[in-house]
Design a protein around this motif. Structure first.
Motif, PDB file in Angstrom:
ATOM      1  N   HIS A 100       0.858  -1.183   0.000  1.00  0.00           N
ATOM      2  CA  HIS A 100       0.000   0.000   0.000  1.00  0.00           C
ATOM      3  C   HIS A 100       0.893   1.231   0.000  1.00  0.00           C
ATOM      4  O   HIS A 100       2.113   1.127   0.102  1.00  0.00           O
ATOM      5  CB  HIS A 100      -0.980   0.003   1.189  1.00  0.00           C
ATOM      6  N   THR A 102       0.986   5.618   1.270  1.00  0.00           N
ATOM      7  CA  THR A 102       0.370   6.607   2.148  1.00  0.00           C
ATOM      8  C   THR A 102      -0.345   7.703   1.350  1.00  0.00           C
ATOM      9  O   THR A 102      -1.033   8.529   1.938  1.00  0.00           O
ATOM     10  CB  THR A 102       1.412   7.236   3.098  1.00  0.00           C
ATOM     11  N   ASN A 141      -3.497   3.539   1.650  1.00  0.00           N
ATOM     12  CA  ASN A 141      -3.611   2.416   2.585  1.00  0.00           C
ATOM     13  C   ASN A 141      -4.429   1.236   2.074  1.00  0.00           C
ATOM     14  O   ASN A 141      -4.691   0.316   2.839  1.00  0.00           O
ATOM     15  CB  ASN A 141      -4.121   2.890   3.947  1.00  0.00           C
TER      16      ASN A 141
END
Length: 170
Positions: A100, A102, A141
């Motif tokens: 993932h 940010t 995320n």
């Protein structure tokens, strides 16, 4: 037009309206900017010069500016993956690792095809199969990975908020 394929059932969503509705339910931005106005010299060119990359960015400047204003993207560049890249398989191995970011991972498919495999909000995995003209923005995320389709090539515009936010967290 993008398609969605569910990993657990191999079921597809193919209609434009259903694809948009499903991706919206997952908080994933999907748009189709089309590529009709793209200069034909940029199609199927997987070794573009810096000048040609800038011409592609200029072609989609209005769309890039509009989504950048909405999402806070500050930079745009072009990524090219094809069999002409000497370390393609090594790169694909890296991209296939579930990760993932940010920040959003935003890509606009200019040419070729790609697959974003995404873990949905309910934990169910699905693929978003991109074709030329498709834009996807995977929210921060969200667990996902990327791979190529059978043609093993894609040319895409990448949009970023910050370089640090784009780094993959495995």
């Amino acid at each position: 037009m993008a398609q969605v394929r569910f990993h657990d059932t191999n079921e597809y969503i193919s209609s434009a309206e259903e694809v948009v509705t499903f991706l919206n339910s997952q908080e994933i931005i999907y748009e189709n900017w089309g590529v009709d106005r793209l200069d034909p010299k940029h199609r199927d060119n997987y070794s573009p010069t810096d000048e040609e990359k800038q011409e592609i960015l200029d072609t989609f400047k209005a769309e890039i500016d509009e989504i950048s204003k909405r999402r806070g993207y500050l930079t745009a560049d072009i990524i090219v993956l094809s069999d002409k890249i000497p370390n393609l398989d090594e790169l694909l191995t890296k991209f296939k690792g579930e990760h993932h970011h940010t920040d959003d991972e935003c890509r606009f498919c200019v040419d070729g095809h790609g697959i974003f495999a995404i873990k949905g909000k309910d934990g169910r995995y699905f693929d978003v199969e991109l074709s030329p003209g498709d834009l996807i923005s995977v929210p921060p995320n969200y667990r996902h990975y990327f791979t190529l389709m059978d043609d093993r090539k894609i040319k895409a515009i990448r949009l970023f908020v910050t370089p640090a936010g784009w780094e993959a967290i495995y």
